[in-house]
Design an enzyme around this catalytic site. Structure first.
Site, PDB file in Angstrom:
ATOM      1  CG  ASN A  93     -34.624 -31.119   5.972  1.00 18.53           C
ATOM      2  OD1 ASN A  93     -34.810 -29.907   6.151  1.00 18.53           O
ATOM      3  ND2 ASN A  93     -35.441 -32.040   6.455  1.00 18.53           N
ATOM      4  CG  HIS A 101     -36.406 -36.664   0.966  1.00 17.93           C
ATOM      5  ND1 HIS A 101     -35.099 -37.093   1.115  1.00 17.93           N
ATOM      6  CD2 HIS A 101     -36.753 -36.126   2.152  1.00 17.93           C
ATOM      7  CE1 HIS A 101     -34.689 -36.845   2.345  1.00 17.93           C
ATOM      8  NE2 HIS A 101     -35.673 -36.235   2.994  1.00 17.93           N
ATOM      9  CG  LEU A 102     -39.490 -32.111  -3.589  1.00 17.20           C
ATOM     10  CD1 LEU A 102     -40.530 -31.475  -4.529  1.00 17.20           C
ATOM     11  CD2 LEU A 102     -38.324 -31.176  -3.387  1.00 17.20           C
ATOM     12  CD  GLN A 140     -29.965 -35.293   2.500  1.00 17.98           C
ATOM     13  OE1 GLN A 140     -29.035 -34.481   2.373  1.00 17.98           O
ATOM     14  NE2 GLN A 140     -30.375 -36.054   1.512  1.00 17.98           N
ATOM     15  CG  ASP A 183     -42.101 -38.509   7.027  1.00  9.34           C
ATOM     16  OD1 ASP A 183     -41.185 -37.910   6.436  1.00  9.34           O
ATOM     17  OD2 ASP A 183     -41.950 -39.076   8.144  1.00  9.34           O
ATOM     18  CB  ILE A 184     -42.377 -43.728   8.616  1.00 10.15           C
ATOM     19  CG1 ILE A 184     -42.848 -44.996   9.303  1.00 10.15           C
ATOM     20  CG2 ILE A 184     -41.120 -43.169   9.248  1.00 10.15           C
ATOM     21  CD1 ILE A 184     -41.885 -46.173   9.136  1.00 10.15           C
TER      22      ILE A 184
END
Ligand code: AMP
Length: 116
Positions: free
Chosen positions: A89, A102-103, A96, A32-33
């Site tokens: 989400n 995505h998980l 979201q 994740d960024i």
């Protein structure tokens, strides 16, 4: 959202950079960024699905592939031992922000409950 404009589809097609930690024919996983925990990975299907509600009759297979990947990553990153959280989400109230299923795999620190 179409696959060509989807942020995560662009990562899949290497049109945007990401730190990829796993890839196969069906699944991609990357950092994740904006990590919310020391370990924060995203596990996504390569097939574009807007979110959980977009799962059709193949949904069980898609989720099985995503979770199989996530469990391996939890083991390989060490958080399987210390504990981790899986988050999906959905929609605006669910928080979201990227409409591609995505998980989130979050771990590496104690996580509070309930989430905000
Ligand atoms: P969600 O809010 O559940 O839709 O999660 C979307 C996640 O994608 C957030 O945690 C973002 O930090 C993450 N994100 C957004 N853009 C990127 C990117 N270019 N590379 C990696 N992660 C991203």
């Amino acid at each position: 959202m179409s696959a060509t404009t989807c942020l995560f589809c662009r990562i899949i097609h290497r049109e945007l950079p990401a730190t990829v930690v796993y890839e196969d024919d069906d699944v991609l996983a990357f950092r994740d960024i904006a990590p919310k925990a020391p370990t924060h990975l995203l596990v996504i299907p390569k097939r574009h699905l807007d979110g959980l509600q977009a799962l059709d009759g193949e949904g069980a297979g898609v989720m099985a592939s995503l979770f199989a990947c996530l469990v391996r990553l939890a083991r390989d990153t060490g958080v399987a031992h210390s504990g981790y959280r899986v988050v999906v989400n959905h929609g605006a109230n669910g928080g979201q922000t990227v409409p591609h299923l995505h998980l989130h795999l979050l771990g590496g620190r104690p996580l509070t409950w309930p989430p905000g």
